[in-house]
Write a protein that holds these residues in place. Sequence first.
Motif, PDB file in Angstrom:
ATOM      1  N   ILE A 140      -2.286  13.524  10.923  1.00  0.00           N
ATOM      2  CA  ILE A 140      -0.923  13.127  11.273  1.00  0.00           C
ATOM      3  C   ILE A 140      -0.417  12.216  10.163  1.00  0.00           C
ATOM      4  CG2 ILE A 140       0.555  11.964  12.948  1.00  0.00           C
ATOM      5  CD1 ILE A 140      -1.508  12.602  15.093  1.00  0.00           C
ATOM      6  N   GLU A 141       0.644  12.628   9.469  1.00  0.00           N
ATOM      7  CA  GLU A 141       1.251  11.830   8.418  1.00  0.00           C
ATOM      8  C   GLU A 141       2.629  11.385   8.906  1.00  0.00           C
ATOM      9  OE1 GLU A 141      -0.344  14.944   5.139  1.00  0.00           O
ATOM     10  OE2 GLU A 141       0.805  13.246   4.319  1.00  0.00           O
ATOM     11  N   SER A 142       2.814  10.076   9.039  1.00  0.00           N
ATOM     12  CA  SER A 142       4.026   9.527   9.639  1.00  0.00           C
ATOM     13  C   SER A 142       4.765   8.651   8.639  1.00  0.00           C
ATOM     14  CB  SER A 142       3.681   8.707  10.889  1.00  0.00           C
ATOM     15  OG  SER A 142       3.055   9.533  11.864  1.00  0.00           O
ATOM     16  N   PHE A 143       6.057   8.913   8.489  1.00  0.00           N
ATOM     17  CA  PHE A 143       6.912   8.216   7.529  1.00  0.00           C
ATOM     18  C   PHE A 143       7.954   7.418   8.307  1.00  0.00           C
ATOM     19  CE2 PHE A 143       5.060  11.854   5.583  1.00  0.00           C
ATOM     20  CZ  PHE A 143       4.864  11.536   4.242  1.00  0.00           C
ATOM     21  N   GLY A 144       7.835   6.091   8.288  1.00  0.00           N
ATOM     22  CA  GLY A 144       8.752   5.232   9.018  1.00  0.00           C
ATOM     23  C   GLY A 144       9.821   4.654   8.111  1.00  0.00           C
ATOM     24  N   GLY A 145      10.996   4.427   8.668  1.00  0.00           N
ATOM     25  CA  GLY A 145      12.070   3.810   7.892  1.00  0.00           C
ATOM     26  C   GLY A 145      12.444   4.610   6.660  1.00  0.00           C
ATOM     27  N   LYS A 146      12.526   5.943   6.803  1.00  0.00           N
ATOM     28  CA  LYS A 146      12.884   6.847   5.705  1.00  0.00           C
ATOM     29  C   LYS A 146      11.915   6.738   4.529  1.00  0.00           C
ATOM     30  CE  LYS A 146      17.780   6.830   6.946  1.00  0.00           C
ATOM     31  NZ  LYS A 146      19.171   6.545   6.509  1.00  0.00           N
ATOM     32  N   GLY A 147      10.636   6.501   4.877  1.00  0.00           N
ATOM     33  CA  GLY A 147       9.593   6.516   3.860  1.00  0.00           C
ATOM     34  C   GLY A 147       9.225   5.163   3.297  1.00  0.00           C
ATOM     35  N   ARG A 169       0.841  -1.196   0.000  1.00  0.00           N
ATOM     36  CA  ARG A 169       0.000   0.000   0.000  1.00  0.00           C
ATOM     37  C   ARG A 169       0.879   1.250   0.000  1.00  0.00           C
ATOM     38  NH1 ARG A 169      -4.389  -1.479   4.762  1.00  0.00           N
ATOM     39  NH2 ARG A 169      -5.003  -3.532   3.935  1.00  0.00           N
ATOM     40  N   PHE A 170       0.368   2.290  -0.640  1.00  0.00           N
ATOM     41  CA  PHE A 170       1.046   3.575  -0.529  1.00  0.00           C
ATOM     42  C   PHE A 170       1.063   4.016   0.927  1.00  0.00           C
ATOM     43  CE2 PHE A 170      -0.120   4.841  -5.117  1.00  0.00           C
ATOM     44  CZ  PHE A 170       1.101   4.406  -5.570  1.00  0.00           C
ATOM     45  N   ASP A 171      -0.051   3.834   1.593  1.00  0.00           N
ATOM     46  CA  ASP A 171      -0.227   4.344   2.951  1.00  0.00           C
ATOM     47  C   ASP A 171      -1.140   3.361   3.675  1.00  0.00           C
ATOM     48  OD1 ASP A 171      -1.452   5.972   5.184  1.00  0.00           O
ATOM     49  OD2 ASP A 171      -0.211   7.557   4.301  1.00  0.00           O
ATOM     50  N   ILE A 206       1.894   5.972   7.383  1.00  0.00           N
ATOM     51  CA  ILE A 206       0.562   5.871   7.973  1.00  0.00           C
ATOM     52  C   ILE A 206       0.007   7.274   8.173  1.00  0.00           C
ATOM     53  CG2 ILE A 206      -0.803   5.095   9.941  1.00  0.00           C
ATOM     54  CD1 ILE A 206       1.268   2.938  10.460  1.00  0.00           C
ATOM     55  N   THR A 207      -1.166   7.523   7.617  1.00  0.00           N
ATOM     56  CA  THR A 207      -1.857   8.806   7.776  1.00  0.00           C
ATOM     57  C   THR A 207      -3.129   8.596   8.582  1.00  0.00           C
ATOM     58  OG1 THR A 207      -1.003   9.673   5.688  1.00  0.00           O
ATOM     59  CG2 THR A 207      -2.989  10.697   6.558  1.00  0.00           C
ATOM     60  N   THR A 208      -3.362   9.455   9.571  1.00  0.00           N
ATOM     61  CA  THR A 208      -4.551   9.341  10.401  1.00  0.00           C
ATOM     62  C   THR A 208      -5.255  10.689  10.518  1.00  0.00           C
ATOM     63  OG1 THR A 208      -3.261   9.758  12.418  1.00  0.00           O
ATOM     64  CG2 THR A 208      -3.585   7.469  11.776  1.00  0.00           C
ATOM     65  N   ARG A 209      -6.552  10.635  10.778  1.00  0.00           N
ATOM     66  CA  ARG A 209      -7.344  11.820  11.106  1.00  0.00           C
ATOM     67  C   ARG A 209      -7.772  11.695  12.560  1.00  0.00           C
ATOM     68  NH1 ARG A 209      -9.659  14.778   7.154  1.00  0.00           N
ATOM     69  NH2 ARG A 209      -9.628  16.364   8.780  1.00  0.00           N
ATOM     70  N   VAL A 210      -7.502  12.703  13.351  1.00  0.00           N
ATOM     71  CA  VAL A 210      -7.859  12.699  14.775  1.00  0.00           C
ATOM     72  C   VAL A 210      -8.483  14.040  15.128  1.00  0.00           C
ATOM     73  CG1 VAL A 210      -6.087  11.025  15.392  1.00  0.00           C
ATOM     74  CG2 VAL A 210      -5.533  13.457  15.445  1.00  0.00           C
ATOM     75  N   TYR A 211      -9.333  14.036  16.153  1.00  0.00           N
ATOM     76  CA  TYR A 211     -10.086  15.244  16.506  1.00  0.00           C
ATOM     77  C   TYR A 211     -10.059  15.444  18.018  1.00  0.00           C
ATOM     78  CZ  TYR A 211     -11.788  14.134  11.851  1.00  0.00           C
ATOM     79  OH  TYR A 211     -11.864  13.821  10.520  1.00  0.00           O
ATOM     80  N   PRO A 212      -8.899  15.851  18.551  1.00  0.00           N
ATOM     81  CA  PRO A 212      -8.832  16.042  20.004  1.00  0.00           C
ATOM     82  C   PRO A 212      -9.778  17.155  20.470  1.00  0.00           C
ATOM     83  CG  PRO A 212      -6.886  16.947  18.912  1.00  0.00           C
ATOM     84  CD  PRO A 212      -7.640  16.182  17.878  1.00  0.00           C
ATOM     85  N   LYS A 213     -10.287  16.950  21.644  1.00  0.00           N
ATOM     86  CA  LYS A 213     -11.201  17.936  22.236  1.00  0.00           C
ATOM     87  C   LYS A 213     -10.446  18.914  23.120  1.00  0.00           C
ATOM     88  CE  LYS A 213     -15.639  18.080  24.677  1.00  0.00           C
ATOM     89  NZ  LYS A 213     -16.695  17.243  25.309  1.00  0.00           N
ATOM     90  N   LEU A 214      -9.386  18.446  23.757  1.00  0.00           N
ATOM     91  CA  LEU A 214      -8.607  19.280  24.686  1.00  0.00           C
ATOM     92  C   LEU A 214      -7.227  19.621  24.146  1.00  0.00           C
ATOM     93  CD1 LEU A 214      -9.470  17.422  28.023  1.00  0.00           C
ATOM     94  CD2 LEU A 214     -10.611  19.426  27.044  1.00  0.00           C
ATOM     95  N   ALA A 215      -6.587  18.692  23.465  1.00  0.00           N
ATOM     96  CA  ALA A 215      -5.208  18.877  22.982  1.00  0.00           C
ATOM     97  C   ALA A 215      -5.207  19.675  21.685  1.00  0.00           C
ATOM     98  CB  ALA A 215      -4.529  17.531  22.791  1.00  0.00           C
ATOM     99  N   ILE A 216      -5.573  20.940  21.782  1.00  0.00           N
ATOM    100  CA  ILE A 216      -5.632  21.813  20.620  1.00  0.00           C
ATOM    101  C   ILE A 216      -4.842  23.084  20.893  1.00  0.00           C
ATOM    102  CG2 ILE A 216      -7.829  20.907  19.791  1.00  0.00           C
ATOM    103  CD1 ILE A 216      -9.231  23.242  21.105  1.00  0.00           C
ATOM    104  N   ASN A 217      -4.319  23.667  19.818  1.00  0.00           N
ATOM    105  CA  ASN A 217      -3.534  24.911  19.907  1.00  0.00           C
ATOM    106  C   ASN A 217      -2.420  24.774  20.954  1.00  0.00           C
ATOM    107  OD1 ASN A 217      -5.201  26.099  17.925  1.00  0.00           O
ATOM    108  ND2 ASN A 217      -6.727  26.614  19.482  1.00  0.00           N
ATOM    109  N   ASP A 218      -2.345  25.670  21.922  1.00  0.00           N
ATOM    110  CA  ASP A 218      -1.248  25.634  22.896  1.00  0.00           C
ATOM    111  C   ASP A 218      -1.347  24.482  23.878  1.00  0.00           C
ATOM    112  OD1 ASP A 218      -0.185  27.879  21.734  1.00  0.00           O
ATOM    113  OD2 ASP A 218      -1.071  29.282  23.183  1.00  0.00           O
TER     114      ASP A 218
END
Length: 388
Positions: free
Chosen positions: A314-321, A132-134, A325-337
């Motif tokens: 979050i786009e993560s490249f392991g082993g130099k590409g 897979r590409f991703d 793995i790309t994910t979509r996440v929607y934190p409620k508290l862990a935003i901005n600062d």
Amino acid sequence: MTPPDGVNGDNFRDPTTAWQGPDGTWKVVIGSYSNNQGMAILYKSQDFIHWTMHQDPLYLSSKTEMWECPDFFPVSINGTNGVDTSIENPSVRHVMKASFNSHDVYIVGTYVNEQERFLPDADLTGTSSDLRFDYGKFYASKSFFDGKKNRRILCAWVNESDSMEDDLKKGGYGLQSIPRQIWLDRNGKQLVQWPVEELNSLRDNEVYVYGKQLESGSVFEVRASLLHRQDASVTGKFGPFGLLALATKDLAEQTAIFFRIFRDHKDYKVLMCSDQKRSSLRNELDKTTYGAFVDIDPHREMVSLRTLIDHSIIESFGGKGRSVITTRVYPKLAINDEAHLFAFNNESLSVRVSRLNAWSMNKAQITAGGKPKLYPRISRGRSKEYDP
């Protein structure tokens, strides 16, 4: 171009980039499905106006569903440069890609122009063993050849993990991935992907750390990480160790990108995962955990990770590409600062953070003429990058 007899119009779509054969004939592939087989139907034209279907598909598989967004292109066997789609010579191999069952899968093989046949090194299986590409949320990808810099670039649709109600409120569904340069790995077995170099021009506010020891059970806040197994000679399973992204200080919300290392008496296996179970306090989200093996030997090569983190992607490249793995996440508290990044080690042996660099990321700049300095994704403010 019209569907052949026996093919429903809904099962005939998404043409590839056309290429030109040695005799000047134009060719294009259409995704299709017929007789319980997913396939790439080949059409040919002398004038790019009148098209006829070749008698046989360029490739088909009884183990796949309807092919969406097929792609077919050459890759160089001699380096990382891309090549024009019409190139056919002994210095290239070809890649056939198909989108089905929410995944973009591909096979590497040989294109025999005289017979109009694509001969893959291994057939598609319709299972998790396909390349897979991703290995996360990454679908309907398309590549193109950039002749100015002699590279092939890949983009894809990254769909949502949110509820339909929230999608309607946002007024859109999904976004485009960061453009990636792709090339054939030197082992000839798979493709390698890496964010395009233009992304580096958006970097700002660099921080770095070298040679930090991460003892068993420890967590410390960082901006980036390259992780190296200190002792890879022991038989068994090691990990997880990696990053906690978009995390609150108390870790109530976190997205873990981590590695596990498995070893018997002969070989190593490195597993890369993105775990979203605690990515948000919201319960109605898709919180799938994604994983992929990375083709590296940790006894000879450091386990590396490059991660691009935005507000919900979050786009993560392991082993130099080698695995992405790309994910979509929607934190409620862990935003901005309130969004933090930690490195962690939950295995019995220590891990050494050999080198880390981190940058905040500025917005892409759009010129007055409408041409992007970088391919922009939806403007959502500043992002972060964590890079070896």
